[in-house]
Design an enzyme around this catalytic site. Sequence first.
Site, mmCIF file in Angstrom:
data_model
loop_
_atom_site.group_PDB
_atom_site.id
_atom_site.type_symbol
_atom_site.label_atom_id
_atom_site.label_comp_id
_atom_site.label_asym_id
_atom_site.label_seq_id
_atom_site.Cartn_x
_atom_site.Cartn_y
_atom_site.Cartn_z
ATOM 1 N N GLY A 46 8.426 0.889 7.058
ATOM 2 C CA GLY A 46 8.342 -0.677 6.909
ATOM 3 C C GLY A 46 9.477 -1.172 5.733
ATOM 4 O O GLY A 46 9.661 -0.477 4.907
ATOM 5 N N GLN A 51 12.527 -6.379 -0.893
ATOM 6 C CA GLN A 51 13.132 -4.908 -1.107
ATOM 7 C C GLN A 51 14.647 -5.021 -1.038
ATOM 8 O O GLN A 51 15.148 -4.197 -1.593
ATOM 9 C CB GLN A 51 12.381 -3.745 -0.080
ATOM 10 C CG GLN A 51 10.975 -3.824 -0.543
ATOM 11 C CD GLN A 51 10.248 -2.780 0.411
ATOM 12 O OE1 GLN A 51 9.960 -3.102 1.659
ATOM 13 N NE2 GLN A 51 10.279 -1.399 0.016
ATOM 14 N N CYS A 94 6.650 4.041 -0.521
ATOM 15 C CA CYS A 94 7.455 2.840 -0.591
ATOM 16 C C CYS A 94 8.926 3.402 -0.594
ATOM 17 O O CYS A 94 9.145 3.902 -1.634
ATOM 18 C CB CYS A 94 6.918 2.195 -1.581
ATOM 19 S SG CYS A 94 7.622 0.227 -1.617
ATOM 20 N N LEU A 95 10.041 2.758 0.158
ATOM 21 C CA LEU A 95 11.363 2.821 -0.191
ATOM 22 C C LEU A 95 11.668 2.541 -1.535
ATOM 23 O O LEU A 95 12.562 2.876 -2.085
ATOM 24 C CB LEU A 95 12.184 2.210 1.032
ATOM 25 C CG LEU A 95 11.876 2.856 2.363
ATOM 26 C CD1 LEU A 95 12.716 2.046 3.230
ATOM 27 C CD2 LEU A 95 12.339 4.146 2.488
ATOM 28 N N HIS A 136 0.650 -3.662 3.305
ATOM 29 C CA HIS A 136 1.444 -2.866 2.390
ATOM 30 C C HIS A 136 2.673 -3.970 2.224
ATOM 31 O O HIS A 136 3.136 -4.594 1.177
ATOM 32 C CB HIS A 136 1.959 -1.556 2.720
ATOM 33 C CG HIS A 136 2.985 -1.374 1.733
ATOM 34 N ND1 HIS A 136 2.781 0.200 0.988
ATOM 35 C CD2 HIS A 136 4.209 -1.338 1.437
ATOM 36 C CE1 HIS A 136 3.835 0.419 0.192
ATOM 37 N NE2 HIS A 136 4.886 -0.495 0.647
ATOM 38 N N GLU A 137 3.487 -4.270 3.649
ATOM 39 C CA GLU A 137 4.546 -4.817 3.734
ATOM 40 C C GLU A 137 4.180 -6.547 3.277
ATOM 41 O O GLU A 137 5.123 -6.974 2.578
ATOM 42 C CB GLU A 137 4.992 -4.884 5.166
ATOM 43 C CG GLU A 137 5.524 -3.538 5.472
ATOM 44 C CD GLU A 137 6.381 -2.821 4.380
ATOM 45 O OE1 GLU A 137 7.134 -3.575 3.636
ATOM 46 O OE2 GLU A 137 6.415 -1.464 4.482
ATOM 47 N N HIS A 140 4.423 -7.159 -0.434
ATOM 48 C CA HIS A 140 5.800 -7.156 -0.881
ATOM 49 C C HIS A 140 6.178 -8.733 -1.054
ATOM 50 O O HIS A 140 6.924 -9.096 -1.823
ATOM 51 C CB HIS A 140 6.799 -6.315 -0.122
ATOM 52 C CG HIS A 140 6.662 -4.962 -0.539
ATOM 53 N ND1 HIS A 140 7.215 -4.435 -1.521
ATOM 54 C CD2 HIS A 140 6.705 -3.734 0.375
ATOM 55 C CE1 HIS A 140 7.272 -3.198 -1.690
ATOM 56 N NE2 HIS A 140 6.855 -2.625 -0.473
HETATM 57 NI NI NI Z 1 6.778 -1.022 0.182
#
Ligand code: NI
Length: 177
Positions: A46, A51, A94-95, A136-137, A140
């Site tokens: 995701g 991000q 998470c990236l 989660h996304e 963000h």
């Molecule tokens: Ni994330």
Amino acid sequence: MAKLCVIIAPDPRLKITARPVAAVDDAVRRLMDDMLETMYAAPGIGLAGPQVGDARRVLVLDIAHRDEAPSPLCVANPEILWVSEETSVDEEGCLSLPDHYAEVERPARVRVRFLDYQNETREIEAAGALATCLQHEIDHLDGTLFVDHLSLLKRNIILRKLKKAKKLGPQPAMARP
Ligand code: NI
């Protein structure tokens, strides 16, 4: 398509509240395409606009297993319409917080309304990994990271390590114990 640069925490650009898009037009579709390419290359499941330094309420995800065909979902302006009382605990990463994982408790099921890649309004009820990933996304888009769901102590340990890693700069892969 182009690969975008993923912002690593701690960074003020990850703490913004993203703005809704007027519609999913060609410009938004280009962002979705670039975000998918970036996510698959990472690899990740995701990725949300902030991000990659984009303040639009756009996210992409794909929770298909490696041996399954890709099944990307492109989402703009997501709204959580309902969450279950029942919760579940999943390990999240998470990236933007590379190499850090923690168990996060969230509603087990959610109903979400959004604009898809074709600018159609869609509503889905998600459970399991899809429910976790969507929440989660969407977090963000409101400047919330998964570590914000942890205790202050756990959050600070992770953020301090990330800050230190940033100061040191990229390390050769072999240098890690
Ligand atoms: Ni994330």
